[in-house]
Motif scaffolding. Structure first.
Motif, PDB file in Angstrom:
ATOM      1  N   SER A  65       0.823  -1.221   0.000  1.00  0.00           N
ATOM      2  CA  SER A  65       0.000   0.000   0.000  1.00  0.00           C
ATOM      3  C   SER A  65       0.855   1.268   0.000  1.00  0.00           C
ATOM      4  O   SER A  65       0.320   2.370  -0.103  1.00  0.00           O
ATOM      5  CB  SER A  65      -0.971  -0.004   1.186  1.00  0.00           C
ATOM      6  OG  SER A  65      -0.268   0.165   2.389  1.00  0.00           O
ATOM      7  N   PHE A 104     -14.648   5.452   6.980  1.00  0.00           N
ATOM      8  CA  PHE A 104     -13.884   5.691   5.745  1.00  0.00           C
ATOM      9  C   PHE A 104     -12.480   5.087   5.867  1.00  0.00           C
ATOM     10  O   PHE A 104     -11.914   4.608   4.895  1.00  0.00           O
ATOM     11  CB  PHE A 104     -13.800   7.189   5.440  1.00  0.00           C
ATOM     12  CG  PHE A 104     -15.051   7.705   4.762  1.00  0.00           C
ATOM     13  CD1 PHE A 104     -15.306   7.393   3.436  1.00  0.00           C
ATOM     14  CD2 PHE A 104     -15.973   8.470   5.453  1.00  0.00           C
ATOM     15  CE1 PHE A 104     -16.460   7.846   2.797  1.00  0.00           C
ATOM     16  CE2 PHE A 104     -17.128   8.933   4.835  1.00  0.00           C
ATOM     17  CZ  PHE A 104     -17.374   8.612   3.494  1.00  0.00           C
ATOM     18  N   LYS A 105     -11.963   5.092   7.098  1.00  0.00           N
ATOM     19  CA  LYS A 105     -10.623   4.527   7.312  1.00  0.00           C
ATOM     20  C   LYS A 105     -10.611   3.025   6.987  1.00  0.00           C
ATOM     21  O   LYS A 105      -9.674   2.516   6.355  1.00  0.00           O
ATOM     22  CB  LYS A 105     -10.237   4.751   8.783  1.00  0.00           C
ATOM     23  CG  LYS A 105      -8.768   4.710   9.037  1.00  0.00           C
ATOM     24  CD  LYS A 105      -8.451   5.202  10.447  1.00  0.00           C
ATOM     25  CE  LYS A 105      -7.176   4.543  10.892  1.00  0.00           C
ATOM     26  NZ  LYS A 105      -7.142   4.182  12.280  1.00  0.00           N
ATOM     27  N   ASP A 108     -10.791   2.718   3.189  1.00  0.00           N
ATOM     28  CA  ASP A 108      -9.510   3.107   2.578  1.00  0.00           C
ATOM     29  C   ASP A 108      -8.461   2.008   2.732  1.00  0.00           C
ATOM     30  O   ASP A 108      -7.705   1.725   1.816  1.00  0.00           O
ATOM     31  CB  ASP A 108      -8.964   4.387   3.240  1.00  0.00           C
ATOM     32  CG  ASP A 108      -9.696   5.633   2.761  1.00  0.00           C
ATOM     33  OD1 ASP A 108     -10.395   5.553   1.734  1.00  0.00           O
ATOM     34  OD2 ASP A 108      -9.564   6.681   3.433  1.00  0.00           O
ATOM     35  N   ARG A 109      -8.417   1.416   3.913  1.00  0.00           N
ATOM     36  CA  ARG A 109      -7.391   0.401   4.202  1.00  0.00           C
ATOM     37  C   ARG A 109      -7.517  -0.777   3.223  1.00  0.00           C
ATOM     38  O   ARG A 109      -6.532  -1.231   2.650  1.00  0.00           O
ATOM     39  CB  ARG A 109      -7.543  -0.071   5.662  1.00  0.00           C
ATOM     40  CG  ARG A 109      -6.581  -1.136   6.087  1.00  0.00           C
ATOM     41  CD  ARG A 109      -5.165  -0.588   6.320  1.00  0.00           C
ATOM     42  NE  ARG A 109      -4.179  -1.659   6.391  1.00  0.00           N
ATOM     43  CZ  ARG A 109      -3.036  -1.675   5.710  1.00  0.00           C
ATOM     44  NH1 ARG A 109      -2.689  -0.681   4.927  1.00  0.00           N
ATOM     45  NH2 ARG A 109      -2.206  -2.682   5.824  1.00  0.00           N
ATOM     46  N   MET A 111      -9.066  -0.784   0.256  1.00  0.00           N
ATOM     47  CA  MET A 111      -8.753  -0.341  -1.110  1.00  0.00           C
ATOM     48  C   MET A 111      -7.246  -0.134  -1.275  1.00  0.00           C
ATOM     49  O   MET A 111      -6.693  -0.454  -2.325  1.00  0.00           O
ATOM     50  CB  MET A 111      -9.499   0.959  -1.444  1.00  0.00           C
ATOM     51  CG  MET A 111     -11.003   0.802  -1.588  1.00  0.00           C
ATOM     52  SD  MET A 111     -11.522  -0.438  -2.807  1.00  0.00           S
ATOM     53  CE  MET A 111     -11.261   0.416  -4.340  1.00  0.00           C
ATOM     54  N   ASP A 112      -6.590   0.405  -0.257  1.00  0.00           N
ATOM     55  CA  ASP A 112      -5.145   0.674  -0.359  1.00  0.00           C
ATOM     56  C   ASP A 112      -4.335  -0.601  -0.603  1.00  0.00           C
ATOM     57  O   ASP A 112      -3.375  -0.603  -1.361  1.00  0.00           O
ATOM     58  CB  ASP A 112      -4.632   1.362   0.919  1.00  0.00           C
ATOM     59  CG  ASP A 112      -5.024   2.829   0.972  1.00  0.00           C
ATOM     60  OD1 ASP A 112      -5.492   3.360  -0.063  1.00  0.00           O
ATOM     61  OD2 ASP A 112      -4.879   3.451   2.044  1.00  0.00           O
ATOM     62  N   TRP A 116      -5.187  -0.613  -4.686  1.00  0.00           N
ATOM     63  CA  TRP A 116      -4.037   0.219  -5.045  1.00  0.00           C
ATOM     64  C   TRP A 116      -2.728  -0.564  -4.969  1.00  0.00           C
ATOM     65  O   TRP A 116      -1.780  -0.289  -5.730  1.00  0.00           O
ATOM     66  CB  TRP A 116      -3.990   1.491  -4.189  1.00  0.00           C
ATOM     67  CG  TRP A 116      -5.068   2.456  -4.595  1.00  0.00           C
ATOM     68  CD1 TRP A 116      -6.162   2.838  -3.883  1.00  0.00           C
ATOM     69  CD2 TRP A 116      -5.168   3.143  -5.863  1.00  0.00           C
ATOM     70  NE1 TRP A 116      -6.938   3.704  -4.612  1.00  0.00           N
ATOM     71  CE2 TRP A 116      -6.361   3.913  -5.828  1.00  0.00           C
ATOM     72  CE3 TRP A 116      -4.383   3.163  -7.018  1.00  0.00           C
ATOM     73  CZ2 TRP A 116      -6.768   4.707  -6.906  1.00  0.00           C
ATOM     74  CZ3 TRP A 116      -4.795   3.955  -8.091  1.00  0.00           C
ATOM     75  CH2 TRP A 116      -5.964   4.706  -8.025  1.00  0.00           C
ATOM     76  N   ALA A 154     -16.267  -3.361   0.764  1.00  0.00           N
ATOM     77  CA  ALA A 154     -14.923  -2.844   0.473  1.00  0.00           C
ATOM     78  C   ALA A 154     -14.118  -3.876  -0.318  1.00  0.00           C
ATOM     79  O   ALA A 154     -13.498  -3.554  -1.348  1.00  0.00           O
ATOM     80  CB  ALA A 154     -14.196  -2.502   1.780  1.00  0.00           C
TER      81      ALA A 154
END
Ligand code: NAP
Length: 272
Positions: A65, A104-105, A108-109, A111-112, A116, A154
């Motif tokens: 990440s 959201f955290k 994000d984690r 997805m990261d 990503w 997610a």
């Protein structure tokens, strides 16, 4: 000689599960290996197994990440071996929770790492794969990249995104006559630590989630590695792993959006 003899293969998330089994099988088939993971203990165990199988191996701590680190890692691997032929963007994490419960955290984690991380690994290694004249990108999605289930928004989003990104890349490589093949992998349930290592929103029972996963996961990581490498040898666009993946893929294609009713009713009944 095998398809992989002397080729340089990069495996992310190599410290456990599918990544470890892929690394060992690639070693047995004569590949040279760059393996990485955030779990240094698991990575050291894989390194020992790969060495015992006779492979030349470079093992590094890497959090996929962290984009800048992934870019630097790709250059480091290319410099170390002089060439890079295959990258298996395999590292991934699980997270359970309803959209309303997740921060959201949390989103994000996932997805990261799961999206990503795959994009960074692909972009970082692509110039080296092109330069090799014989490259292959292998991105690990999931059956959850083919259909969605409750509590996995997610993970579903990341795995659908990996599929979209990978299928687009494959077409670009063909149109632009690049010497890089591209394969997207969709495992069904594989007996690994992913659920046990996974996280969840507060109030969800971690042990119950992990033991339900253990009951449903039927395929061994070793079998998964064999199926992935057979798909790579045949330059398959899509690799499905396990009878569950085949059946679910067919069911979703037959029912269209109607699959959601069956899946949500199964989820309600099983309490997952
Ligand atoms: P696993 O046994 O948990 O192995 C994943 C490895 O990746 C672990 O060593 C993990 O370290 C590592 N990792 C996690 N975050 C990382 C990061 N940011 N950077 C680098 N490494 C990281 O899981 P697995 O089942 O083999 O999963 C491999 C891939 O297959 C994943 O992409 C997963 O989504 C996919 N998949 C699995 C299944 C299944 O049923 N098992 C089904 C479909 C798809 P930690 O242990 O420290 O987290």
């Amino acid at each position: 000689m095998t398809h992989f003899t002397n080729k340089v293969a990069v495996v992310t998330g190599a410290g456990s599960g599918i990544g470890r089994a892929l690394s060992v099988e690639l070693a047995r088939r004569g590949a040279r290996l760059a393996i990485c993971d955030v779990d240094t203990h698991g990575l050291a165990e894989t390194e020992a197994l790969v060495k015992a199988a006779g492979a030349d191996v470079k093992a590094d701590h890497l959090d996929v990440s962290q984009r800048e680190l992934v870019l630097a890692y790709a250059d480091d691997v290319a410099e170390h071996f002089g060439v890079v032929n295959l990258v298996f963007n395999n590292a991934g994490i699980a997270f359970t929770g309803n959209v309303e419960e997740m921060s959201f955290k949390d989103l994000d984690r996932v997805m990261d790492v799961d999206f990503w991380g795959v994009v960074s690994g692909t972009k970082a290694f692509l110039p080296h794969l092109v330069a090799s004249g014989d490259g292959h990108v292998v991105n690990i999605s999931s059956v959850f990249g083919l259909f969605s289930v409750p509590t996995q928004s997610a993970y579903n989003a990341a795995k659908f995104a990996v599929r979209g990104f990978t299928e687009s890349l494959r077409q670009e490589m063909i149109i632009n006559k690049r010497p890089v093949k591209v394969t997207c992998v969709h495992p069904g349930g594989i007996k690994t630590n992913i659920a046990r290592n996974g996280e969840q929103v507060e109030g969800r029972d971690h042990d119950k989630l992990a033991s339900s996963f253990d009951k449903m996961a039927r395929t061994t990581p070793e079998k998964a590695a064999e199926v992935i490498l057979a798909g790579v040898e045949k330059n398959k666009a899509r690799v499905l792993i396990g009878a569950d993946a085949w059946i679910l893929d067919k069911f979703v294609r037959l029912t269209g959006p109607g699959y959601q009713r069956a899946v949500s009713s199964f989820s309600r009944r099983s309490g997952l």
